[in-house]
Design an enzyme around this catalytic site. Structure first.
Site, short mmCIF file in Angstrom:
data_model
loop_
_atom_site.label_atom_id
_atom_site.label_comp_id
_atom_site.label_asym_id
_atom_site.label_seq_id
_atom_site.Cartn_x
_atom_site.Cartn_y
_atom_site.Cartn_z
N GLU A 1 -3.99 -6.25 -9.95
CA GLU A 1 -3.14 -5.80 -8.84
C GLU A 1 -3.85 -4.74 -8.01
O GLU A 1 -3.78 -4.73 -6.78
CB GLU A 1 -1.82 -5.21 -9.37
N THR B 1 0.56 -6.72 1.27
CA THR B 1 1.13 -5.62 0.47
C THR B 1 0.45 -4.29 0.77
O THR B 1 1.09 -3.25 0.89
CB THR B 1 1.01 -5.95 -1.04
N1 HSE Z 1 6.34 -2.56 -5.75
C1 HSE Z 1 5.36 -3.21 -4.94
C2 HSE Z 1 5.59 -2.85 -3.49
C3 HSE Z 1 5.48 -4.69 -5.12
O1 HSE Z 1 6.75 -2.85 -3.07
O2 HSE Z 1 4.65 -2.53 -2.78
C4 HSE Z 1 4.51 -5.47 -4.29
O3 HSE Z 1 4.85 -6.83 -4.34
#
Ligand code: HSE
Length: 336
Positions: free
Chosen positions: A157, A210
């Site tokens: 990630e 993201t």
């Molecule tokens: N918690 C993370 C965000 C998840 O909201 O950036 C990314 O899919």
């Protein structure tokens, strides 16, 4: 301090000539599916997530004679993902795992079959990474707790979006609903959920990486907003334990992240109004978006919501993909 990761039951290996060690040869190839996930669950930014039955990704892994990892094929990515094993999240996390068991001597070939959109807010990179890690752990005949894979998945990630959050990888790995109580030390808690909760997912086909969706979030918050938020997180977790779907629904409010990120999603608020009018329990952004999701009490309502929202998006010239699923309690599974 020690990491505290609850013991999880490993998903069942399906019969496929995979046998335990000793003098018996273990399988030298395997295919694994790992599920998409909905992270944040509206109020729990970076700390809550759950897995769904579909979509998800598939990894085929073969042991080869030549030491090192190669990626021979990636499908379903429109050429967006690197075949270079030093740059692909699957191979990088698998390499970290192999280092941890002192088996960097082995040769591996990986095929990645993307069965879900990239950059969708559905944990696309997590599904691939978890499928890869579950595949190598099974090939290595490693019967230890799958929870030990979590730090390697978080490395993936970190590589994918610059931050090693666990709210996609943990539910992809364990299935079900997961709370990341703490990152340092890592403390992960599997939560129950009411039976019969359905999830309607709509992915509007617009790009929301993201990495960028994290950069726009405010890093200072007001105490009054923090009070609202932690009340909601506690309410959601209580609702899951109490199987109180009304409490779950009224707790899924986000005053911190959604007001900012909703700007990246076409017609977020009109879609929410439509979903709630059609009988949704709750509605919000999946992960960092652009996918949105609704919880419903039955499959019919979930199906109606995705039909109406998809029609709405078509009317404003936005393509979309939709999914209806219950919560997936199994996590990754061997499919071949
Ligand atoms: N918690 C993370 C965000 C998840 O909201 O950036 C990314 O899919």
């Amino acid at each position: 301090m020690e990491n505290n990761i609850q013991e999880f039951k490993p998903p069942l290996k399906e019969e496929k000539g995979i046998t335990n060690s000793g003098n018996v040869k273990v399988a030298d190839s395997i295919a694994v599916f790992a599920p998409a996930t909905v992270a944040n669950v509206v109020c729990g930014f970076d700390v809550l997530g759950f897995a769904v039955n579909e979509p998800g990704d598939e990894v085929i892994m073969r042991i080869t004679n030549k030491p090192g990892i190669t990626i021979s094929k990636i499908t379903g990515d429109d050429g967006r993902l690197p075949l270079n094993p030093a740059k692909n999240t699957v191979s990088v996390s698998v390499q970290h795992y192999l280092q941890s068991i002192n088996r960097t001597d082995i040769g591996l070939d990986i095929e990645l079959h993307k069965k879900m959109p990239i950059g969708s807010g559905l944990g696309s990179s997590s599904a691939s990474t978890v499928a890869g890690l579950f595949a190598i752990k099974t090939l290595m005949d490693d019967n230890s707790d799958p929870a030990k894979l979590l730090p390697f998945a978080m490395k993936g990630e970190e590589m994918a979006c610059g931050h090693g959050h666990a709210d996609n990888v943990a539910p992809a790995l364990f299935g079900g609903f997961v709370l990341i109580r703490s990152y340092s030390p890592l403390d992960v808690v599997r939560l129950p959920h009411p039976p019969g909760l359905y999830c309607a997912i709509i992915f509007p086909d617009v790009d929301v990486p993201t990495r960028e969706a994290r950069q726009i979030i405010r890093n200072k918050i007001l105490m009054k907003d923090a009070v609202t938020q932690w009340g909601n997180i506690a309410g959601l977790v209580s609702g899951l334990f109490m199987q109180d779907i009304d409490l779950i629904g009224r707790s899924m409010q986000d005053v911190l992240v959604e007001p900012v990120r909703s700007m990246l999603i076409p017609d977020f608020y009109p879609m929410r109004e439509m979903a709630m009018e059609l009988g949704a329990v709750s509605f919000g952004i999946s992960g960092s978006g652009p996918s949105v999701f609704a919880f419903t009490r039955d499959e019919e309502t979930a199906t109606l919501i995705i039909q109406k929202l998809q029609q709405h998006l078509t009317n404003i010239n936005i393509n979309s993909k939709t999914y209806v699923s219950t919560i997936n309690d199994a996590g990754p599974r061997v499919i071949g």
